[in-house]
Design an enzyme around this catalytic site. Structure first.
Site, mmCIF file in Angstrom:
data_model
loop_
_atom_site.group_PDB
_atom_site.id
_atom_site.type_symbol
_atom_site.label_atom_id
_atom_site.label_comp_id
_atom_site.label_asym_id
_atom_site.label_seq_id
_atom_site.Cartn_x
_atom_site.Cartn_y
_atom_site.Cartn_z
ATOM 1 N N SER A 65 36.928 36.629 37.064
ATOM 2 C CA SER A 65 36.762 35.273 36.542
ATOM 3 C C SER A 65 35.508 35.114 35.702
ATOM 4 C CB SER A 65 36.759 34.263 37.698
ATOM 5 O OG SER A 65 38.050 34.191 38.264
ATOM 6 N N CYS A 89 40.727 33.053 39.852
ATOM 7 C CA CYS A 89 40.670 32.592 41.235
ATOM 8 C C CYS A 89 39.420 33.156 41.890
ATOM 9 C CB CYS A 89 41.920 33.044 41.992
ATOM 10 S SG CYS A 89 41.900 32.594 43.731
ATOM 11 N N VAL A 90 38.572 32.251 42.372
ATOM 12 C CA VAL A 90 37.368 32.642 43.090
ATOM 13 C C VAL A 90 37.482 32.051 44.491
ATOM 14 C CG1 VAL A 90 34.840 32.648 43.088
ATOM 15 C CG2 VAL A 90 36.076 32.508 40.912
ATOM 16 N N GLU A 94 31.080 35.073 52.018
ATOM 17 C CA GLU A 94 29.948 34.850 52.916
ATOM 18 C C GLU A 94 28.633 34.625 52.190
ATOM 19 O OE1 GLU A 94 29.840 38.109 55.638
ATOM 20 O OE2 GLU A 94 31.841 37.689 56.419
ATOM 21 N N HIS A 97 27.446 34.045 45.985
ATOM 22 C CA HIS A 97 28.087 34.586 44.784
ATOM 23 C C HIS A 97 29.143 33.609 44.247
ATOM 24 C CE1 HIS A 97 29.535 37.746 42.100
ATOM 25 N NE2 HIS A 97 30.765 37.505 42.524
ATOM 26 N N ARG A 136 48.027 26.495 45.653
ATOM 27 C CA ARG A 136 47.796 25.954 44.313
ATOM 28 C C ARG A 136 48.259 26.885 43.200
ATOM 29 N NH1 ARG A 136 44.835 24.061 48.088
ATOM 30 N NH2 ARG A 136 43.980 21.956 48.030
#
Length: 165
Positions: A65, A89-90, A94, A97, A136
């Site tokens: 992305s 898509c991201v 944890e 980033h 989505r």
């Protein structure tokens, strides 16, 4: 109405202009390929369904992305296009980033759009988990790729109308 209760890709309340006169680039991130592939399928089919000729759709893959904005910039520099759709898509992990990538892509898309005075559509899912992304990308909340394609057509049409006024 809460997002969880509706399909976000319902365009029954709006008019979508014909995409026949327009040429679009689609830049697709390879990272999270299952999701971005579904977004691409929705975007591509939506462009076709709304009159864009297959020969007027130019698709290029980029690694992730973060590279979407560079891909959009390269496309607009080298092709005569009416707009570019960025699909990615991201998914939250944890570390921070996620925050840096999402902000960079959103800001980068805006900057490329302003640089070329052409629509650069942010069709990037920024979700907390994979299930939200699936929902989505053709799932219960519709397909953000469809939404991005409709947005691209509407923005290209707006630009064309204003050039003739």
């Amino acid at each position: 109405m809460a997002t969880q209760l509706k399909n976000l890709s319902d365009f029954s309340n709006t008019t979508i202009p014909s995409g026949a006169p327009y040429r679009f680039g689609i830049v697709v991130a390879e990272w999270n390929a299952k999701i971005t592939g579904a977004l691409y399928g929705g975007a591509y089919q939506s462009l076709i369904d709304n009159g864009v000729l297959a020969d007027n759709i130019f698709t290029y893959a980029v690694p992730g992305s973060f590279e979407l904005t560079s891909g959009a910039d390269i496309l607009l520099k080298n092709k005569n296009l009416d707009g570019v759709i960025c699909l990615g898509c991201v998914i939250q992990g944890e570390t921070r980033h996620f925050d840096f990538i999402c902000a960079a892509v959103a800001n980068g898309a805006t900057n490329v759009a302003l640089k070329y005075e052409k629509p650069v559509i942010f069709g990037v899912l920024t979700t907390d988990n994979e299930q939200q992304a699936i929902d989505r990308a053709g799932g219960k909340h519709g397909n953000k790729g469809v939404e991005a394609a409709v947005t691209a057509i509407k923005m290209a049409d707006m630009a064309a109308q204003l050039k003739t006024d």
